[in-house]
Enzyme design. Structure first.
Site, PDB file in Angstrom:
ATOM      1  N   GLN A  95      -4.044  -9.566  -4.216  1.00  0.00           N
ATOM      2  CA  GLN A  95      -3.850  -8.224  -4.843  1.00  0.00           C
ATOM      3  C   GLN A  95      -2.123  -8.006  -4.955  1.00  0.00           C
ATOM      4  O   GLN A  95      -1.641  -8.549  -3.966  1.00  0.00           O
ATOM      5  CB  GLN A  95      -4.502  -7.034  -4.583  1.00  0.00           C
ATOM      6  CG  GLN A  95      -4.620  -6.776  -3.250  1.00  0.00           C
ATOM      7  CD  GLN A  95      -5.291  -5.682  -2.605  1.00  0.00           C
ATOM      8  OE1 GLN A  95      -5.111  -4.616  -2.469  1.00  0.00           O
ATOM      9  NE2 GLN A  95      -6.672  -6.122  -2.834  1.00  0.00           N
ATOM     10  N   HIS A  97       0.531  -4.332  -5.665  1.00  0.00           N
ATOM     11  CA  HIS A  97       0.662  -3.036  -6.281  1.00  0.00           C
ATOM     12  C   HIS A  97       2.083  -2.708  -6.786  1.00  0.00           C
ATOM     13  O   HIS A  97       3.158  -3.299  -6.521  1.00  0.00           O
ATOM     14  CB  HIS A  97       0.776  -1.995  -5.000  1.00  0.00           C
ATOM     15  CG  HIS A  97      -0.415  -2.072  -4.007  1.00  0.00           C
ATOM     16  ND1 HIS A  97      -1.773  -2.022  -4.312  1.00  0.00           N
ATOM     17  CD2 HIS A  97      -0.518  -2.358  -2.612  1.00  0.00           C
ATOM     18  CE1 HIS A  97      -2.403  -2.424  -3.511  1.00  0.00           C
ATOM     19  NE2 HIS A  97      -1.905  -2.569  -2.351  1.00  0.00           N
ATOM     20  N   GLU A 115       3.322   0.044   1.479  1.00  0.00           N
ATOM     21  CA  GLU A 115       2.107   0.213   2.541  1.00  0.00           C
ATOM     22  C   GLU A 115       2.896  -0.802   3.800  1.00  0.00           C
ATOM     23  O   GLU A 115       3.773  -1.531   3.668  1.00  0.00           O
ATOM     24  CB  GLU A 115       0.748  -0.348   1.983  1.00  0.00           C
ATOM     25  CG  GLU A 115       0.614  -1.582   1.920  1.00  0.00           C
ATOM     26  CD  GLU A 115      -0.690  -1.858   1.032  1.00  0.00           C
ATOM     27  OE1 GLU A 115      -1.320  -0.957   0.652  1.00  0.00           O
ATOM     28  OE2 GLU A 115      -1.282  -3.157   1.196  1.00  0.00           O
ATOM     29  N   HIS A 172      -0.423 -10.066  -1.567  1.00  0.00           N
ATOM     30  CA  HIS A 172      -1.043  -9.783  -0.265  1.00  0.00           C
ATOM     31  C   HIS A 172      -2.396 -10.023  -0.318  1.00  0.00           C
ATOM     32  O   HIS A 172      -3.276  -9.596  -1.219  1.00  0.00           O
ATOM     33  CB  HIS A 172      -0.454  -8.653   0.544  1.00  0.00           C
ATOM     34  CG  HIS A 172      -0.786  -7.583  -0.135  1.00  0.00           C
ATOM     35  ND1 HIS A 172      -0.201  -6.894  -1.340  1.00  0.00           N
ATOM     36  CD2 HIS A 172      -1.984  -6.620  -0.064  1.00  0.00           C
ATOM     37  CE1 HIS A 172      -0.896  -5.662  -1.621  1.00  0.00           C
ATOM     38  NE2 HIS A 172      -2.010  -5.673  -0.811  1.00  0.00           N
ATOM     39  N   ARG A 192      -5.614  -6.602  -9.078  1.00  0.00           N
ATOM     40  CA  ARG A 192      -6.421  -7.669  -8.367  1.00  0.00           C
ATOM     41  C   ARG A 192      -5.963  -9.081  -9.013  1.00  0.00           C
ATOM     42  O   ARG A 192      -6.182  -9.152 -10.454  1.00  0.00           O
ATOM     43  CB  ARG A 192      -7.863  -7.357  -8.588  1.00  0.00           C
ATOM     44  CG  ARG A 192      -8.578  -8.168  -7.605  1.00  0.00           C
ATOM     45  CD  ARG A 192     -10.274  -7.870  -7.826  1.00  0.00           C
ATOM     46  NE  ARG A 192     -10.257  -6.358  -7.039  1.00  0.00           N
ATOM     47  CZ  ARG A 192     -11.111  -5.301  -7.869  1.00  0.00           C
ATOM     48  NH1 ARG A 192     -11.270  -5.668  -9.098  1.00  0.00           N
ATOM     49  NH2 ARG A 192     -11.209  -4.208  -7.187  1.00  0.00           N
TER      50      ARG A 192
END
Length: 315
Positions: A95, A97, A115, A172, A192
């Site tokens: 996936q 972001h 993150e 990642h 995804r």
């Protein structure tokens, strides 16, 4: 305020989840496919409640709206950070972001999602997917659409105590046999790319988001390796794991007693090992493995007594 705010986690069932959150931390999980502990969250998909003190029973999102003084009167229309523990009993989907600008435009004003991961524990041969080998966006799209996953994806062996910074745009995936503490922007937006052709209980594959993912994946991949900085404060070994524009993350290893000062608008803290007491002007507050708490503005100087390992974050 001199009282730390201990929080009640929110749990999420996932197709890749397991029982490590129960077995390792003693949490009461909803099922044997529990993948996520939202440990410090004000996100509308899972806000945590305060367990102690004058705000007992209040949700963190409401505190942010109505008692901004607890957080140094920080700006922003939403609580900025989210702390999770993830039990990857099976491989997570590959996936990516989006960043803030793309998410605001395409996800109804949602934040982007940068993150980082602290590896709490993992199996001996555990690994993760971190980045790709494409040199251009055209090559990336071609290889994704042709399903060339084994040659496209970069895999890295991991061990407990490893730390990874995962900026928005990074392709990642956590892999099976991994227990991770994740500090992130408070966002629940994931694109995804590949899900190993898995099917749910009804026989359906999960939705993929190839077009949006191709918009936001960083090409070529860039790895940011943070420099760890370590200092000793009495019985506390303080390691700075990352300083970024979205968050700063530290690891505190406690052995005995240390005196510290809460000089940030607020600190988020997760106890990964051990037990002891946090001593402030308001009293003595026991802590143990699996606790999650916020040290608000005004807490000032405090002492930590005991042994353990904390992951601590702030803006």
């Amino acid at each position: 305020m001199k009282t730390p705010l201990f929080l009640e986690p929110v749990f999420k069932e996932r197709i890749w989840g397991g029982t490590a959150l129960r077995d390792r931390f003693g949490y009461r999980i909803p099922s044997e496919r529990t993948g996520e502990c939202w440990a410090i969250s004000a996100h509308p998909h899972g806000p945590c409640k305060v367990k102690n003190g004058p705000f007992q029973g209040e949700t963190l999102d409401r505190l942010w709206e109505e008692h901004r003084e607890l957080f140094g009167n920080s700006g922003g229309d939403r609580f900025p950070l989210l702390t999770k523990i993830l039990d990857a009993n099976a491989d997570l989907s590959v996936q990516v972001h989006p960043d803030d600008e793309y998410a605001r435009k395409h996800e109804n004003g949602e934040q982007g999602k940068t993150e980082c991961w602290y590896i709490i524990d993992c199996e001996e041969d555990a690994e993760l997917v971190f980045g790709h080998r494409a040199e251009s966006r055209e090559e990336l799209e071609k290889r994704i659409r042709q399903g060339e996953w084994s040659s496209l994806l970069q895999r890295i062996k991991i061990r407990p105590g490893d730390f990874f910074y995962v900026p928005s745009g990074t392709l990642h995936a956590l892999c099976a046999g991994t227990l991770v503490l994740e500090t992130q922007q408070s966002s629940d937006t994931t694109y995804r790319v590949y899900d190993y052709d898995r099917r749910d209980a009804e026989g359906n594959t999960r939705e993929l988001h190839i077009d949006k993912a191709l918009d936001v994946i960083t090409v070529p991949h860039r790895t940011v390796i943070p420099d760890r900085r370590i200092r000793k404060l009495g019985g506390v070994e303080w390691t700075t794991l990352i300083e970024s524009r979205h968050f700063t993350v530290h690891r505190w290893r406690i052995d005995g007693e240390g005196e510290l000062n809460q000089d940030q608008p607020f600190l988020l803290a997760s106890v990964l090992k051990g037990s002891g007491e946090l001593v402030t002007e308001a009293g003595r507050f026991p802590f143990r493995k699996g606790d999650h708490l916020i040290l608000p503005t005004g807490l000032g100087r405090f002492r930590i007594l005991g042994r353990g390992e904390w992951i601590v974050s702030h803006l």
